[in-house]
Design a protein around this motif. Structure first.
Motif, PDB file in Angstrom:
ATOM      1  N   THR A 160     -10.919 -10.650   1.745  1.00 12.48           N
ATOM      2  CA  THR A 160     -10.180 -11.588   0.897  1.00 12.48           C
ATOM      3  C   THR A 160      -9.153 -10.887   0.025  1.00 12.48           C
ATOM      4  OG1 THR A 160     -11.886 -11.449  -0.817  1.00 12.48           O
ATOM      5  CG2 THR A 160     -12.115 -13.196   0.827  1.00 12.48           C
ATOM      6  N   ARG A 161      -9.136  -9.546   0.050  1.00 12.87           N
ATOM      7  CA  ARG A 161      -8.184  -8.783  -0.745  1.00 12.87           C
ATOM      8  C   ARG A 161      -7.495  -7.745   0.135  1.00 12.87           C
ATOM      9  NH1 ARG A 161     -11.467  -7.497  -6.410  1.00 12.87           N
ATOM     10  NH2 ARG A 161     -11.836  -9.686  -7.003  1.00 12.87           N
ATOM     11  N   ASP A 162      -6.354  -7.255  -0.328  1.00 17.59           N
ATOM     12  CA  ASP A 162      -5.601  -6.260   0.427  1.00 17.59           C
ATOM     13  C   ASP A 162      -6.434  -4.999   0.655  1.00 17.59           C
ATOM     14  OD1 ASP A 162      -3.542  -8.056   0.302  1.00 17.59           O
ATOM     15  OD2 ASP A 162      -2.312  -6.892  -1.090  1.00 17.59           O
ATOM     16  N   VAL A 163      -6.178  -4.374   1.799  1.00 17.54           N
ATOM     17  CA  VAL A 163      -6.896  -3.154   2.190  1.00 17.54           C
ATOM     18  C   VAL A 163      -5.896  -1.997   2.244  1.00 17.54           C
ATOM     19  CG1 VAL A 163      -8.273  -2.046   3.993  1.00 17.54           C
ATOM     20  CG2 VAL A 163      -8.553  -4.506   3.541  1.00 17.54           C
ATOM     21  N   PRO A 164      -6.146  -0.888   1.528  1.00 16.44           N
ATOM     22  CA  PRO A 164      -5.199   0.236   1.521  1.00 16.44           C
ATOM     23  C   PRO A 164      -5.152   0.944   2.880  1.00 16.44           C
ATOM     24  CG  PRO A 164      -6.767   0.371  -0.317  1.00 16.44           C
ATOM     25  CD  PRO A 164      -7.287  -0.670   0.633  1.00 16.44           C
ATOM     26  N   PRO A 165      -4.091   1.691   3.128  1.00 20.74           N
ATOM     27  CA  PRO A 165      -4.003   2.461   4.366  1.00 20.74           C
ATOM     28  C   PRO A 165      -5.193   3.412   4.537  1.00 20.74           C
ATOM     29  CG  PRO A 165      -1.871   2.421   3.279  1.00 20.74           C
ATOM     30  CD  PRO A 165      -2.857   1.800   2.328  1.00 20.74           C
ATOM     31  N   TYR A 166      -5.720   3.434   5.744  1.00 23.29           N
ATOM     32  CA  TYR A 166      -6.800   4.335   6.160  1.00 23.29           C
ATOM     33  C   TYR A 166      -8.125   4.107   5.428  1.00 23.29           C
ATOM     34  CZ  TYR A 166      -3.453   6.559   9.134  1.00 23.29           C
ATOM     35  OH  TYR A 166      -2.523   6.771  10.123  1.00 23.29           O
ATOM     36  N   ALA A 167      -8.253   2.960   4.768  1.00 17.83           N
ATOM     37  CA  ALA A 167      -9.522   2.616   4.141  1.00 17.83           C
ATOM     38  C   ALA A 167     -10.472   2.022   5.177  1.00 17.83           C
ATOM     39  CB  ALA A 167      -9.304   1.625   3.008  1.00 17.83           C
ATOM     40  N   ILE A 168     -11.762   2.264   4.999  1.00 18.67           N
ATOM     41  CA  ILE A 168     -12.804   1.610   5.783  1.00 18.67           C
ATOM     42  C   ILE A 168     -13.494   0.621   4.856  1.00 18.67           C
ATOM     43  CG2 ILE A 168     -14.936   1.910   7.098  1.00 18.67           C
ATOM     44  CD1 ILE A 168     -14.044   4.780   7.670  1.00 18.67           C
ATOM     45  N   VAL A 169     -13.443  -0.665   5.215  1.00 14.48           N
ATOM     46  CA  VAL A 169     -14.062  -1.693   4.389  1.00 14.48           C
ATOM     47  C   VAL A 169     -15.075  -2.468   5.219  1.00 14.48           C
ATOM     48  CG1 VAL A 169     -12.003  -1.903   2.929  1.00 14.48           C
ATOM     49  CG2 VAL A 169     -12.304  -3.453   4.880  1.00 14.48           C
ATOM     50  N   ALA A 170     -16.080  -3.025   4.543  1.00 18.31           N
ATOM     51  CA  ALA A 170     -17.108  -3.803   5.232  1.00 18.31           C
ATOM     52  C   ALA A 170     -17.836  -4.662   4.214  1.00 18.31           C
ATOM     53  CB  ALA A 170     -18.095  -2.891   5.959  1.00 18.31           C
ATOM     54  N   GLY A 171     -18.472  -5.732   4.712  1.00 20.73           N
ATOM     55  CA  GLY A 171     -19.289  -6.575   3.857  1.00 20.73           C
ATOM     56  C   GLY A 171     -18.673  -7.932   3.591  1.00 20.73           C
ATOM     57  N   ASN A 172     -19.413  -8.738   2.843  1.00 16.72           N
ATOM     58  CA  ASN A 172     -18.968 -10.082   2.462  1.00 16.72           C
ATOM     59  C   ASN A 172     -19.244 -10.289   0.967  1.00 16.72           C
ATOM     60  OD1 ASN A 172     -18.290 -12.747   2.221  1.00 16.72           O
ATOM     61  ND2 ASN A 172     -19.826 -13.514   3.665  1.00 16.72           N
ATOM     62  N   PRO A 173     -18.190 -10.178   0.132  1.00 15.75           N
ATOM     63  CA  PRO A 173     -16.803  -9.844   0.504  1.00 15.75           C
ATOM     64  C   PRO A 173     -16.666  -8.372   0.858  1.00 15.75           C
ATOM     65  CG  PRO A 173     -17.009  -9.964  -1.873  1.00 15.75           C
ATOM     66  CD  PRO A 173     -18.341 -10.414  -1.321  1.00 15.75           C
ATOM     67  N   ALA A 174     -15.637  -8.062   1.638  1.00 11.31           N
ATOM     68  CA  ALA A 174     -15.437  -6.681   2.086  1.00 11.31           C
ATOM     69  C   ALA A 174     -15.140  -5.763   0.905  1.00 11.31           C
ATOM     70  CB  ALA A 174     -14.292  -6.630   3.094  1.00 11.31           C
ATOM     71  N   ARG A 175     -15.793  -4.598   0.914  1.00  9.36           N
ATOM     72  CA  ARG A 175     -15.591  -3.604  -0.142  1.00  9.36           C
ATOM     73  C   ARG A 175     -15.307  -2.241   0.489  1.00  9.36           C
ATOM     74  NH1 ARG A 175     -17.078  -5.892  -4.879  1.00  9.36           N
ATOM     75  NH2 ARG A 175     -18.532  -7.664  -4.801  1.00  9.36           N
ATOM     76  N   LEU A 176     -14.651  -1.392  -0.273  1.00 10.03           N
ATOM     77  CA  LEU A 176     -14.310  -0.064   0.219  1.00 10.03           C
ATOM     78  C   LEU A 176     -15.570   0.765   0.448  1.00 10.03           C
ATOM     79  CD1 LEU A 176     -12.171   2.141   0.821  1.00 10.03           C
ATOM     80  CD2 LEU A 176     -12.275   2.731  -1.609  1.00 10.03           C
ATOM     81  N   ILE A 177     -15.715   1.309   1.646  1.00 14.85           N
ATOM     82  CA  ILE A 177     -16.818   2.206   1.976  1.00 14.85           C
ATOM     83  C   ILE A 177     -16.374   3.662   1.776  1.00 14.85           C
ATOM     84  CG2 ILE A 177     -18.459   2.919   3.749  1.00 14.85           C
ATOM     85  CD1 ILE A 177     -18.741  -0.020   2.804  1.00 14.85           C
ATOM     86  N   ARG A 178     -15.279   3.998   2.383  1.00 14.75           N
ATOM     87  CA  ARG A 178     -14.686   5.331   2.234  1.00 14.75           C
ATOM     88  C   ARG A 178     -13.332   5.293   2.933  1.00 14.75           C
ATOM     89  NH1 ARG A 178     -15.083   8.315   7.014  1.00 14.75           N
ATOM     90  NH2 ARG A 178     -16.594   7.525   8.535  1.00 14.75           N
ATOM     91  N   TYR A 179     -12.637   6.426   2.918  1.00 13.73           N
ATOM     92  CA  TYR A 179     -11.384   6.567   3.656  1.00 13.73           C
ATOM     93  C   TYR A 179     -11.628   7.381   4.922  1.00 13.73           C
ATOM     94  CZ  TYR A 179      -8.790   4.553  -0.202  1.00 13.73           C
ATOM     95  OH  TYR A 179      -8.313   3.677  -1.151  1.00 13.73           O
ATOM     96  N   ARG A 180     -10.844   7.119   5.939  1.00 12.14           N
ATOM     97  CA  ARG A 180     -11.028   7.825   7.201  1.00 12.14           C
ATOM     98  C   ARG A 180     -10.777   9.327   7.070  1.00 12.14           C
ATOM     99  NH1 ARG A 180      -7.361   5.103  11.630  1.00 12.14           N
ATOM    100  NH2 ARG A 180      -8.113   6.936  12.789  1.00 12.14           N
ATOM    101  N   PHE A 181      -9.802   9.685   6.255  1.00 13.47           N
ATOM    102  CA  PHE A 181      -9.419  11.086   6.129  1.00 13.47           C
ATOM    103  C   PHE A 181      -9.202  11.438   4.659  1.00 13.47           C
ATOM    104  CE2 PHE A 181      -7.502   9.438  10.140  1.00 13.47           C
ATOM    105  CZ  PHE A 181      -8.332  10.111  11.033  1.00 13.47           C
ATOM    106  N   ASP A 182      -9.044  12.712   4.401  1.00 10.94           N
ATOM    107  CA  ASP A 182      -8.739  13.146   3.038  1.00 10.94           C
ATOM    108  C   ASP A 182      -7.308  12.750   2.674  1.00 10.94           C
ATOM    109  OD1 ASP A 182      -6.808  15.592   3.501  1.00 10.94           O
ATOM    110  OD2 ASP A 182      -8.473  15.900   4.894  1.00 10.94           O
TER     111      ASP A 182
END
Length: 240
Positions: A160-182
């Motif tokens: 329901t919200r914007d997702v930053p580049p290379y972010a991994i999000v999941a859940g309901n509502p989706a939340r940031l888990i981590r970034y793919r790379f440094d």
């Protein structure tokens, strides 16, 4: 667009490397566009001027409302991209008030056709999705959301919200888990914008070994040995 013309357009698109399955209809927007090659098997709301980037695979079943999608996207089955929003500030959230006669309920209950229409204003906004985005099975992305390059959305997530580049999000509502790379690697990837090149050209590089691959791609770009892939997008209006 007649049924025979729809068949002609589908075949013409397929010949140009664009497979939209059986999604065409007489309501297709003339500015709906595809950058070849691309594959879209989900149901598309064709009244919107959606754009689909090259080398993107949008597997069905699923639903696409109004989108702007970059290149090299991967979309699993049962993904929903955008949907009509209901105005919660009104007397009722029911869409029946948009057109009381849509299903004949006006005549059934009053004996006369209703002339009172109360459409939802701006109920759909485009979902903007960058390049190299992977969206897992059964995810829902709300209208108006922007998902950055390289992002990953977990299966069954509600975004329901914007997702930053290379972010991994999941859940309901989706939340940031981590970034793919440094952070430094993400900066290099964004600066390189490798998606501007064709699949066959990129496949020659060691894509499974990221540091070495980035080094090699940067050297190739600096040497001018890679030519950007720049096909002309195909719009439905140009084929009608």
């Amino acid at each position: 667009m007649s049924a025979s013309l729809s068949t002609y357009v589908s075949e013409t698109l397929r010949q140009r490397g664009i497979d939209v399955g059986h999604n065409l209809s007489p309501a297709a927007h003339p500015e709906l566009s595809f950058e070849p090659p691309t594959l879209v098997t989900k149901e598309i709301r064709l009244e919107f001027p959606s754009r689909f980037g090259a080398f993107t695979k949008i597997h069905g079943p699923g639903h696409v409302t109004w989108v702007e999608i970059g290149r090299y996207g991967s979309f699993a089955p049962f993904v929903t991209l955008g949907a009509n929003e209901h105005d919660m500030r009104r007397l009722s959230t029911s869409s029946s008030f948009e057109n009381p006669g849509l299903y004949g309920w006006d005549v059934l209950t009053s004996g006369a056709a209703s002339q009172d229409f109360h459409p939802f204003e701006k109920s759909v906004a485009p979902v903007r999705i960058g390049n190299d985005v992977w969206i897992g099975q059964g995810a829902f992305v709300a209208s108006g959301v922007t998902i950055g390059n390289g992002a990953v959305v977990g299966a069954l997530s509600c975004v329901t919200r914007d997702v930053p580049p290379y972010a991994i999000v999941a859940g309901n509502p989706a939340r940031l888990i981590r970034y793919r790379f440094d952070h430094e690697t993400i900066i290099r990837l964004e600066r390189l914008a490798w998606w501007r090149f064709a699949l066959v050209d990129l496949a020659r590089f060691p894509v499974t070994a990221l540091p070495e691959c980035l080094d090699a791609l940067e050297r190739a770009v600096e040497a001018g040995s890679l030519e950007p892939y720049d096909p002309s997008p195909v719009t439905l209006g140009s084929l009608a």
